[in-house]
Design a protein around this motif. Structure first.
Motif, short mmCIF file in Angstrom:
data_model
loop_
_atom_site.label_atom_id
_atom_site.label_comp_id
_atom_site.label_asym_id
_atom_site.label_seq_id
_atom_site.Cartn_x
_atom_site.Cartn_y
_atom_site.Cartn_z
N ILE A 90 0.84 -1.20 0.00
CA ILE A 90 0.00 0.00 0.00
C ILE A 90 0.88 1.26 0.00
CG2 ILE A 90 -1.71 1.31 1.34
CD1 ILE A 90 -2.83 -1.15 -0.21
N ALA A 91 1.97 1.23 0.76
CA ALA A 91 2.88 2.38 0.78
C ALA A 91 3.52 2.59 -0.60
CB ALA A 91 3.96 2.20 1.84
N LEU A 92 3.91 1.50 -1.25
CA LEU A 92 4.48 1.62 -2.60
C LEU A 92 3.44 2.13 -3.59
CD1 LEU A 92 6.66 -1.61 -2.72
CD2 LEU A 92 7.49 0.75 -2.89
N ALA A 93 2.18 1.72 -3.42
CA ALA A 93 1.11 2.25 -4.27
C ALA A 93 0.97 3.76 -4.05
CB ALA A 93 -0.22 1.54 -3.98
N GLY A 94 1.07 4.19 -2.79
CA GLY A 94 1.03 5.62 -2.50
C GLY A 94 2.19 6.36 -3.15
N ALA A 95 3.37 5.78 -3.10
CA ALA A 95 4.53 6.40 -3.74
C ALA A 95 4.34 6.47 -5.26
CB ALA A 95 5.80 5.61 -3.40
N ALA A 96 3.78 5.43 -5.84
CA ALA A 96 3.53 5.43 -7.28
C ALA A 96 2.48 6.49 -7.65
CB ALA A 96 3.09 4.05 -7.76
N LEU A 97 1.46 6.65 -6.81
CA LEU A 97 0.46 7.70 -7.06
C LEU A 97 1.09 9.09 -6.93
CD1 LEU A 97 -2.73 6.33 -5.30
CD2 LEU A 97 -2.39 6.70 -7.75
N LEU A 98 1.98 9.25 -5.97
CA LEU A 98 2.68 10.52 -5.82
C LEU A 98 3.55 10.79 -7.05
CD1 LEU A 98 3.38 12.97 -4.07
CD2 LEU A 98 5.13 11.58 -2.99
N LEU A 99 4.24 9.78 -7.52
CA LEU A 99 5.05 9.91 -8.73
C LEU A 99 4.18 10.30 -9.91
CD1 LEU A 99 7.89 9.58 -9.96
CD2 LEU A 99 7.32 7.19 -10.37
N PHE A 100 3.02 9.67 -10.02
CA PHE A 100 2.07 10.01 -11.09
C PHE A 100 1.67 11.48 -11.00
CE2 PHE A 100 -2.39 10.73 -12.17
CZ PHE A 100 -2.36 10.47 -13.53
N ALA A 101 1.28 11.91 -9.81
CA ALA A 101 0.82 13.29 -9.64
C ALA A 101 1.94 14.30 -9.91
CB ALA A 101 0.27 13.48 -8.22
N LEU A 102 3.12 14.03 -9.40
CA LEU A 102 4.24 14.94 -9.62
C LEU A 102 4.61 15.05 -11.10
CD1 LEU A 102 6.54 14.07 -6.60
CD2 LEU A 102 5.36 16.23 -7.01
N TYR A 103 4.67 13.90 -11.74
CA TYR A 103 5.05 13.91 -13.16
C TYR A 103 3.96 14.54 -14.01
CZ TYR A 103 7.00 12.43 -17.59
OH TYR A 103 7.52 12.42 -18.85
N ALA A 104 2.69 14.24 -13.69
CA ALA A 104 1.59 14.85 -14.44
C ALA A 104 1.59 16.36 -14.26
CB ALA A 104 0.25 14.24 -14.00
N GLY A 105 1.98 16.83 -13.08
CA GLY A 105 1.98 18.26 -12.81
C GLY A 105 3.20 18.99 -13.34
N PHE A 106 4.37 18.37 -13.23
CA PHE A 106 5.61 19.05 -13.60
C PHE A 106 6.21 18.56 -14.91
CE2 PHE A 106 5.44 19.58 -8.98
CZ PHE A 106 5.56 20.96 -8.90
N GLY A 107 5.79 17.39 -15.36
CA GLY A 107 6.29 16.86 -16.63
C GLY A 107 7.79 16.67 -16.64
N ALA A 108 8.40 17.01 -17.74
CA ALA A 108 9.83 16.79 -17.93
C ALA A 108 10.67 17.64 -16.98
CB ALA A 108 10.21 17.08 -19.37
N ARG A 109 10.08 18.65 -16.34
CA ARG A 109 10.83 19.45 -15.36
C ARG A 109 11.13 18.65 -14.10
NH1 ARG A 109 7.04 24.26 -14.44
NH2 ARG A 109 5.62 22.51 -14.57
N LEU A 110 10.48 17.50 -13.93
CA LEU A 110 10.69 16.67 -12.75
C LEU A 110 12.03 15.94 -12.78
CD1 LEU A 110 9.42 15.68 -10.10
CD2 LEU A 110 8.38 13.83 -11.38
N GLY A 111 12.56 15.73 -13.92
CA GLY A 111 13.83 15.01 -14.02
C GLY A 111 14.12 14.64 -15.46
#
Length: 136
Positions: A107-128
């Protein structure tokens, strides 16, 4: 920060790529374990989940539609937590604790994956360092 984000993706994805290798190279043993947990169509589930986490892990690792990769990992992790680690069914205290830890990890890894999704969707290529912009 680009390099830090890349290192984080490598570390995160390595767990899933290693697990995918296990699913696909040790399918018989994993099918037996999944069957013992009551997973329907265990062989198909093991092979399918192996492909799912392989694709999701590679997408995250490479920065190729990383948002899709993160969602694929969530699709794997949440059902896995519920089906493979039902701590609420255990009567032995040690087994219950072990299953609870595994459930919480998934469940924690699912939360991390959702956070990664949200960050990348919001910042795109600026994330890394990535190959593509977000798909969603």
């Amino acid at each position: 920060m680009d390099v830090v984000a890349l290192i984080g993706r490598i570390l995160f994805a390595s767990l899933f790529l290693g697990s995918a290798f296990g699913h696909l190279s040790q399918a018989a043993a994993m099918t037996g374990y999944a069957s013992s947990k009551g997973v329907p169509q265990a062989k198909i589930a093991v092979l399918g989940s192996g492909v799912l986490i392989l694709v999701g892990g590679l997408l995250v690792l490479l920065g190729l539609w990383m948002d899709l990769g993160a969602l694929l990992l969530v699709v794997f992790l949440v059902p896995t937590a519920v089906l493979m680690h039902p701590f609420w069914k255990e009567t032995d205290a040690m087994a219950k604790q072990t299953e609870m830890i595994q459930f919480q990890k998934d469940i924690a890894l699912a939360g991390a994956a959702l956070l990664l999704f949200a960050l990348y969707a919001g910042f795109g290529a600026r994330l890394g360092i990535t190959i593509t912009d977000p798909l969603f």
